[in-house]
Scaffold this motif. Structure first.
Motif, PDB file in Angstrom:
ATOM      1  N   PRO A  20     -15.722  -6.142  -2.734  1.00  0.00           N
ATOM      2  CA  PRO A  20     -15.137  -4.918  -3.277  1.00  0.00           C
ATOM      3  C   PRO A  20     -14.366  -4.123  -2.227  1.00  0.00           C
ATOM      4  O   PRO A  20     -14.741  -4.067  -1.054  1.00  0.00           O
ATOM      5  CB  PRO A  20     -16.349  -4.137  -3.778  1.00  0.00           C
ATOM      6  CG  PRO A  20     -17.493  -4.644  -2.972  1.00  0.00           C
ATOM      7  CD  PRO A  20     -17.198  -6.089  -2.710  1.00  0.00           C
ATOM      8  N   LEU A  21     -13.284  -3.518  -2.664  1.00  0.00           N
ATOM      9  CA  LEU A  21     -12.517  -2.571  -1.864  1.00  0.00           C
ATOM     10  C   LEU A  21     -13.213  -1.213  -1.928  1.00  0.00           C
ATOM     11  O   LEU A  21     -13.678  -0.804  -2.989  1.00  0.00           O
ATOM     12  CB  LEU A  21     -11.097  -2.483  -2.427  1.00  0.00           C
ATOM     13  CG  LEU A  21     -10.174  -1.416  -1.865  1.00  0.00           C
ATOM     14  CD1 LEU A  21      -9.680  -1.840  -0.494  1.00  0.00           C
ATOM     15  CD2 LEU A  21      -8.993  -1.202  -2.808  1.00  0.00           C
ATOM     16  N   GLN A  22     -13.307  -0.522  -0.807  1.00  0.00           N
ATOM     17  CA  GLN A  22     -13.972   0.780  -0.773  1.00  0.00           C
ATOM     18  C   GLN A  22     -12.925   1.893  -0.734  1.00  0.00           C
ATOM     19  O   GLN A  22     -12.041   1.897   0.118  1.00  0.00           O
ATOM     20  CB  GLN A  22     -14.876   0.884   0.455  1.00  0.00           C
ATOM     21  CG  GLN A  22     -15.648   2.203   0.553  1.00  0.00           C
ATOM     22  CD  GLN A  22     -16.601   2.207   1.720  1.00  0.00           C
ATOM     23  OE1 GLN A  22     -17.600   1.489   1.734  1.00  0.00           O
ATOM     24  NE2 GLN A  22     -16.295   2.998   2.733  1.00  0.00           N
TER      25      GLN A  22
ATOM     26  N   LEU B  41      -7.613  -4.560  -7.735  1.00  0.00           N
ATOM     27  CA  LEU B  41      -6.553  -3.815  -7.074  1.00  0.00           C
ATOM     28  C   LEU B  41      -5.672  -3.170  -8.136  1.00  0.00           C
ATOM     29  O   LEU B  41      -5.789  -3.432  -9.319  1.00  0.00           O
ATOM     30  CB  LEU B  41      -5.729  -4.744  -6.184  1.00  0.00           C
ATOM     31  CG  LEU B  41      -6.499  -5.535  -5.126  1.00  0.00           C
ATOM     32  CD1 LEU B  41      -5.536  -6.374  -4.291  1.00  0.00           C
ATOM     33  CD2 LEU B  41      -7.327  -4.631  -4.229  1.00  0.00           C
ATOM     34  N   GLY B  42      -4.759  -2.290  -7.687  1.00  0.00           N
ATOM     35  CA  GLY B  42      -3.860  -1.633  -8.620  1.00  0.00           C
ATOM     36  C   GLY B  42      -3.648  -0.185  -8.256  1.00  0.00           C
ATOM     37  O   GLY B  42      -3.422   0.151  -7.092  1.00  0.00           O
ATOM     38  N   THR B  43      -3.753   0.706  -9.248  1.00  0.00           N
ATOM     39  CA  THR B  43      -3.503   2.134  -9.061  1.00  0.00           C
ATOM     40  C   THR B  43      -4.813   2.905  -9.127  1.00  0.00           C
ATOM     41  O   THR B  43      -5.544   2.818 -10.111  1.00  0.00           O
ATOM     42  CB  THR B  43      -2.550   2.665 -10.144  1.00  0.00           C
ATOM     43  OG1 THR B  43      -1.327   1.921 -10.108  1.00  0.00           O
ATOM     44  CG2 THR B  43      -2.243   4.138  -9.923  1.00  0.00           C
ATOM     45  N   TRP B  44      -5.121   3.635  -8.053  1.00  0.00           N
ATOM     46  CA  TRP B  44      -6.365   4.399  -8.046  1.00  0.00           C
ATOM     47  C   TRP B  44      -6.076   5.881  -8.288  1.00  0.00           C
ATOM     48  O   TRP B  44      -4.918   6.318  -8.261  1.00  0.00           O
ATOM     49  CB  TRP B  44      -7.119   4.178  -6.735  1.00  0.00           C
ATOM     50  CG  TRP B  44      -6.608   4.965  -5.544  1.00  0.00           C
ATOM     51  CD1 TRP B  44      -6.942   6.243  -5.189  1.00  0.00           C
ATOM     52  CD2 TRP B  44      -5.685   4.520  -4.536  1.00  0.00           C
ATOM     53  NE1 TRP B  44      -6.293   6.612  -4.036  1.00  0.00           N
ATOM     54  CE2 TRP B  44      -5.529   5.574  -3.619  1.00  0.00           C
ATOM     55  CE3 TRP B  44      -4.986   3.332  -4.321  1.00  0.00           C
ATOM     56  CZ2 TRP B  44      -4.682   5.485  -2.503  1.00  0.00           C
ATOM     57  CZ3 TRP B  44      -4.158   3.247  -3.215  1.00  0.00           C
ATOM     58  CH2 TRP B  44      -4.002   4.301  -2.322  1.00  0.00           C
ATOM     59  N   GLY B  45      -7.137   6.640  -8.528  1.00  0.00           N
ATOM     60  CA  GLY B  45      -6.956   8.062  -8.773  1.00  0.00           C
ATOM     61  C   GLY B  45      -8.281   8.806  -8.784  1.00  0.00           C
ATOM     62  O   GLY B  45      -9.329   8.271  -8.389  1.00  0.00           O
TER      63      GLY B  45
ATOM     64  N   THR C 243      -1.224   3.272  -4.939  1.00  0.00           N
ATOM     65  CA  THR C 243      -1.233   1.875  -5.377  1.00  0.00           C
ATOM     66  C   THR C 243      -1.556   0.962  -4.208  1.00  0.00           C
ATOM     67  O   THR C 243      -1.148   1.209  -3.065  1.00  0.00           O
ATOM     68  CB  THR C 243       0.126   1.458  -5.976  1.00  0.00           C
ATOM     69  OG1 THR C 243       1.157   1.625  -4.985  1.00  0.00           O
ATOM     70  CG2 THR C 243       0.449   2.284  -7.195  1.00  0.00           C
ATOM     71  N   ILE C 244      -2.308  -0.088  -4.499  1.00  0.00           N
ATOM     72  CA  ILE C 244      -2.617  -1.093  -3.495  1.00  0.00           C
ATOM     73  C   ILE C 244      -2.581  -2.471  -4.153  1.00  0.00           C
ATOM     74  O   ILE C 244      -3.222  -2.707  -5.173  1.00  0.00           O
ATOM     75  CB  ILE C 244      -3.987  -0.845  -2.827  1.00  0.00           C
ATOM     76  CG1 ILE C 244      -4.263  -1.918  -1.760  1.00  0.00           C
ATOM     77  CG2 ILE C 244      -5.117  -0.739  -3.839  1.00  0.00           C
ATOM     78  CD1 ILE C 244      -5.452  -1.608  -0.867  1.00  0.00           C
TER      79      ILE C 244
ATOM     80  N   LEU D  11       0.851  -1.187   0.000  1.00  0.00           N
ATOM     81  CA  LEU D  11       0.000   0.000   0.000  1.00  0.00           C
ATOM     82  C   LEU D  11       0.887   1.238   0.000  1.00  0.00           C
ATOM     83  O   LEU D  11       1.739   1.405   0.874  1.00  0.00           O
ATOM     84  CB  LEU D  11      -0.916   0.014   1.220  1.00  0.00           C
ATOM     85  CG  LEU D  11      -1.807   1.249   1.394  1.00  0.00           C
ATOM     86  CD1 LEU D  11      -2.745   1.419   0.202  1.00  0.00           C
ATOM     87  CD2 LEU D  11      -2.606   1.145   2.688  1.00  0.00           C
ATOM     88  N   ASN D  12       0.686   2.123  -0.983  1.00  0.00           N
ATOM     89  CA  ASN D  12       1.479   3.336  -1.117  1.00  0.00           C
ATOM     90  C   ASN D  12       0.544   4.487  -1.445  1.00  0.00           C
ATOM     91  O   ASN D  12       0.050   4.599  -2.575  1.00  0.00           O
ATOM     92  CB  ASN D  12       2.531   3.167  -2.219  1.00  0.00           C
ATOM     93  CG  ASN D  12       3.490   4.331  -2.304  1.00  0.00           C
ATOM     94  OD1 ASN D  12       3.130   5.484  -2.067  1.00  0.00           O
ATOM     95  ND2 ASN D  12       4.742   4.039  -2.651  1.00  0.00           N
ATOM     96  N   PHE D  13       0.255   5.332  -0.451  1.00  0.00           N
ATOM     97  CA  PHE D  13      -0.663   6.446  -0.671  1.00  0.00           C
ATOM     98  C   PHE D  13      -0.069   7.483  -1.612  1.00  0.00           C
ATOM     99  O   PHE D  13      -0.798   8.143  -2.369  1.00  0.00           O
ATOM    100  CB  PHE D  13      -1.027   7.094   0.667  1.00  0.00           C
ATOM    101  CG  PHE D  13      -2.232   6.491   1.319  1.00  0.00           C
ATOM    102  CD1 PHE D  13      -3.517   6.913   0.992  1.00  0.00           C
ATOM    103  CD2 PHE D  13      -2.099   5.484   2.253  1.00  0.00           C
ATOM    104  CE1 PHE D  13      -4.635   6.358   1.586  1.00  0.00           C
ATOM    105  CE2 PHE D  13      -3.203   4.913   2.857  1.00  0.00           C
ATOM    106  CZ  PHE D  13      -4.480   5.353   2.522  1.00  0.00           C
TER     107      PHE D  13
END
Length: 561
Positions: A409-411, A450-454, A398-399, A392-394
């Motif tokens: 699901p991830l929230q 999972l992956g890279t959020w934005g 990325t997660i 996990l990297n804020f």
């Protein structure tokens, strides 16, 4: 829950050719005979078990579908995804039959949907109906076959359910049958080191070299430690006839020379557990190899009820020890294949070292919450099928790994200063928009990847493309089609009106096309409207005005914006 063991022989009587459906008792066929099947119950699909059987329609739509027994329509559901247009018929014998991917329903059932759509002004509905509202008799036509929802081609998806539990049942155990002369064929075997919770230990897996019926494997040094055991997974194809089609394996069981016994059987599946296919078979290996190995063992967190034993189904083998395992594969008609596996461990077993810890891994039975700045993440318990290495990297947003399959699901949430500031924004995962909900400036979305959020703003409204066959003149049938597309956040709402009156429409998510049936003949100055909105509220509205017949006979009239 019934299970079949090695001493049991299970035979259906069926005189038809392979993959053709027949029925016993009071059941009727759901389509005109011969009913040819293309998929069976429990087949392994991406992210879910196949919960029914598929009936071929020869690439055609609009073939008649019949009620398999007397009862009543208990549910009507219309959706642009999933089962598409689907009917549920409840029967007095305790079963419910399901007919999915229909093009439309029989007239009196279709009218119920149309009336409900107009009253609610909703195109996609899920109607639960009382017992005396839409009775049907055995063999009555109730729908027309189609290709709606998530179907990849025209067919009927048929299910048998337990009305009380709503579990999907294997139809071949309840009066439906298919001839089957060929036994299951073993095509691959893998041996795993598993811990006391039934989790596979990374890097500790062997592919067994298959022979005819007796297979041998020698474990390398360090493969098993103290406290770890062996699990077996099988790749099996079940042909219904030599050179014919194949379906998913019905049952497998194994017992060892030390009286350990494991088995699974596809007799029924709870819909809540369908995605646990990703732990029943080696999903990670399937992603890279395109081969599906079904496990005879399970983790402590696996809720599937297809297994016939207590514990996690793994086998114990000591240091400098050997083990013989008998494996029986069986199809729904009782055709059997017996194999033997001889396992040798010529090494000592080193001291047990826990591989998964709460400090290093996200554990399946735990929940997690993280927050940094405006961002917050929530991981519910039983999101993961097995322990997953914490990543996990804020700062990089990325997660985990985007290849990791998750159950729940991830929230993800982002806190804006106000709802106004949040307008037109959506949360993304790996560049794709997620459906979100905005409350008091907090935008929340869920993802099963999972992956890279934005975060991204979408300011471009959907695009409506006119169909040249849409006619406003006296030759028109009133059937209109439009192609629709959206720049990013995706289609979320669509509505058609004729002179201000709601007209039911349908959006086909596969073709990105909206269709509707207007009332004809058109009258001079009638106004037709199509309104579409994307997930962040951008909208496009087009209107068509029916001119005088002498001006527009056989002409297409351009819409006004």
């Amino acid at each position: 829950m019934r299970f079949l063991f090695l001493s049991f022989t299970f035979i259906f009587s069926c005189n038809l050719l392979a993959q053709y459906l027949t029925v016993q008792g009071n059941w009727a066929l759901p389509m005109d005979a011969p009913v040819e099947l293309s998929a069976g119950f429990g087949d392994l699909r991406p992210n879910h078990f196949h919960m029914g059987i598929d009936v071929r329609t020869g690439g055609k739509i609009n073939l008649p579908i019949y009620a398999c027994e007397a009862g009543f329509v208990s549910r009507i559901r219309v959706s642009s995804v999933g089962y598409g247009w689907v009917l549920y018929v409840q029967h007095p014998n305790g079963f419910t039959t399901v007919y999915a991917h229909c093009t439309r329903f029989a007239e009196r059932i279709q009218q119920v949907y149309l009336d409900s759509s107009r009253v609610r002004q909703q195109n996609e509905l899920d109607l639960i109906l009382p017992a005396d509202f839409l009775p049907v008799v055995r063999g009555e036509q109730i729908a027309f076959s189609g290709n709606t929802g998530g179907s990849t081609g025209p067919h009927l998806h048929f299910e048998l359910r337990d009305t009380k539990t709503e579990h999907a049942l294997n139809p071949f155990l309840h009066g439906f049958s298919v001839s089957d002369q060929a036994p299951p064929l073993l095509q691959g075997m893998r041996v795993y080191a598993v811990d006391s919770c039934g989790y596979t230990i990374p890097g500790k897996v062997l592919n067994v070299v298959l022979t005819q019926k007796v297979h041998k494997v020698v474990l390398p040094a360090g493969f098993l430690g103290q406290g770890s055991k062996l699990g077996i997974a099988l790749e099996v194809t079940d042909y219904f006839s030599a050179g014919g089609r194949s379906y998913g394996l019905f049952s497998a069981e194994a017992f060892s020379s030390k009286n350990e016994h494991v088995a699974f059987e596809f007799d029924e599946i709870d819909f809540e557990d369908s995605r646990y296919i990703n732990i029943h078979h080696d999903a990670a290996y399937a992603q890279t190899s395109k081969r599906k190995f079904q496990k005879l063992f399970k983790s402590n967190d696996n809720p599937l009820t297809i297994y016939a034993y207590d514990g996690n189904g793994s086998f114990q083998i000591g240091a400098k020890d050997s083990l013989q395992i008998q494996i029986m594969l069986r199809d729904i008609n009782g055709n059997e294949t017996l194999h033997s596996l001889l396992i040798s461990n010529p090494h000592e077993k080193p001291a047990y070292q826990p591989f998964f810890t709460a400090q290093t891994h996200w554990l399946p039975n735990a929940a997690y919450d993280y927050q940094q700045g405006a961002w917050s993440l929530h991981i519910d318990s039983f999101t993961f099928y097995e322990p997953v290495l914490k990543k996990l990297n804020f700062q990089a947003k990325t997660i985990g790994n985007k290849q990791t399959i998750i159950q729940k699901p991830l929230q993800i949430s982002y806190q804006f200063s106000s709802d106004t500031q949040a307008q037109k924004y959506c949360i993304t995962m790996n560049g794709a928009a997620l459906s979100g909900k905005l409350e008091q400036g907090k935008l929340t979305a869920t993802t099963k990847t999972l992956g890279t959020w934005g975060l991204r703003q979408d300011l471009i409204p959907p695009v409506i493309k006119e169909n040249p066959n849409n006619k406003l003149d006296s030759t028109s049938s009133g059937k209109f089609y439009w192609s629709v597309s959206d720049d990013f956040s995706g289609m979320a709402y669509y509505a058609c009106y004729q002179n201000g009156n709601w007209v039911p429409a349908y959006y086909d998510a596969k073709t990105k096309q909206i269709s509707t049936q207007f009332k004809v003949p058109f009258q001079e100055n009638e106004v037709l409207v199509l309104l579409v909105k994307d997930a962040v509220g951008n909208e496009t509205k087009k209107e068509w005005v029916v001119p005088a017949a002498r001006e527009t006979e056989n002409q297409i009239v351009s819409p006004s914006e």
